[in-house]
Design a protein around this motif. Structure first.
Motif: not given
Length: 339
Positions: A204-221, A145-154
């Protein structure tokens, strides 16, 4: 941010001491902390209902399109950025092992202190390593259905990846919240806290600024509460401090909300042409209260009163005219609503 417990400090000092005593010996990467209790985790919110930390089970690395853990279920999609900055077709997400040096997304100390067991990221063309050219993860919570978002670790948001962000959307596609991810540096972890945003159908988790062809990262929790899950207060022992409402009318409306206190009232929210399905939040002022009641009116000659003062003998209703109460809080927990 939560304070670090004495157990964690002691564990950290012990780890540093052990490293100093064996500095000349060959060292293996530190294994993620085996937390005996969730409260031992740095940045853990005790009001969390569903903790997503392992991202399921199985050998790493592996491709994932559905994640199920601790009662939370989500569909996962990933998109790499193309040469023109636009996003390529959706693929599965990629789960990597944080203890493997080639993962290159988190330093061993952060992995241990934060209890990181898996890293969810956008894979490169090979599907076995992190994409370095920018991209995004799409987490779809529609199975629950849906969730209440509290925290993300990135992790791994470097200075040249400033502009990385997290966006939260409702079932109707309304953007409920957007937060930039602080650029803490290469392999560093960051705890991104949300103020209990309910009704989140997609993140939606976006890595790197929009329109830039650069960016990495991850969701850890992920720390969240699945729709309808978790402790709920049955009575208003304190004044209502925050209120999320959804407009459920059948046509756009001009909406006005006034906080009433005795004979006086104060306009706290207005919106023109609000579309059906729109959610909005009302927060207490500096004195910690929304007043005795909220008066909501529309240009369709609708007018409703929502009581917000402390009253343990009366519960809030789930629906007031054309407005549904998505969530109301007078403490750390949402109020039980009267259907």
């Amino acid at each position: 941010m939560k304070t670090i417990s004495t157990k964690i400090i002691a564990a950290s000092l012990a780890s540093i001491s052990l490293f100093a005593c064996n500095a000349e010996e060959e060292q293996e990467l530190v294994e993620p902390m085996k937390a005996s209790q969730e409260a031992d985790l740095v940045g853990y919110d005790p009001t969390t209902c569903n903790l997503v930390q392992n991202f399921g089970s199985g050998e790493l690395p592996r491709a994932v399109d559905i994640i199920e853990e601790d009662g939370a279920v989500m569909i996962v999609k990933a998109q790499r950025r193309g040469h023109n900055g636009k996003y390529l077709e959706e693929t599965e997400g990629l789960l990597l092992d944080p203890s493997t040096p080639s993962t290159n997304l988190i330093n061993p100390f952060d992995a241990q202190m934060l209890g990181v067991y898996g890293l969810l990221t956008v894979g490169d063309a090979s599907g076995e390593a992190v994409n370095e050219q920018g991209g995004r993860l799409i987490l779809d919570f529609s199975p629950v259905g849906s969730v209440t978002m509290k925290t993300m670790v990135l992790t791994d948001i470097d200075e040249d990846e400033a502009g990385s962000k997290v966006e939260l959307f409702s079932k109707t596609g309304q953007r409920l919240d957007e937060q930039l991810i602080p650029a803490k540096g290469d392999k560093a972890a960051v705890i991104l806290s949300f103020d209990n945003v309910p009704g989140v159908a997609k993140a939606v988790v976006t890595f790197g600024a929009d329109r830039r062809r650069a960016g990495s990262g991850a969701v850890a929790r992920l720390q969240l509460c699945v729709e309808g899950v978790g402790r709920r207060d049955e009575a208003r022992f304190n004044n209502v401090q925050s209120l999320w409402l959804e407009y459920t009318g059948d046509k756009p409306a001009n909406v006005a909300v006034r906080a009433k206190e005795g004979e006086s009232s104060n306009a706290i929210f207005t919106a023109k042409g609000m579309k059906p399905g729109t959610m909005f939040k009302l927060s207490a002022s500096a004195n910690g209260s929304l007043g005795e009641a909220l008066e909501i009116s529309t240009n369709h000659k609708e007018q409703d009163i929502i009581p917000t003062n402390a009253n343990p003998n009366a519960s809030l209703k789930a629906q007031y005219g054309s407005f549904r109460v998505v969530e109301a809080r007078c403490s750390d927990y949402p109020l039980q609503l009267e259907e």
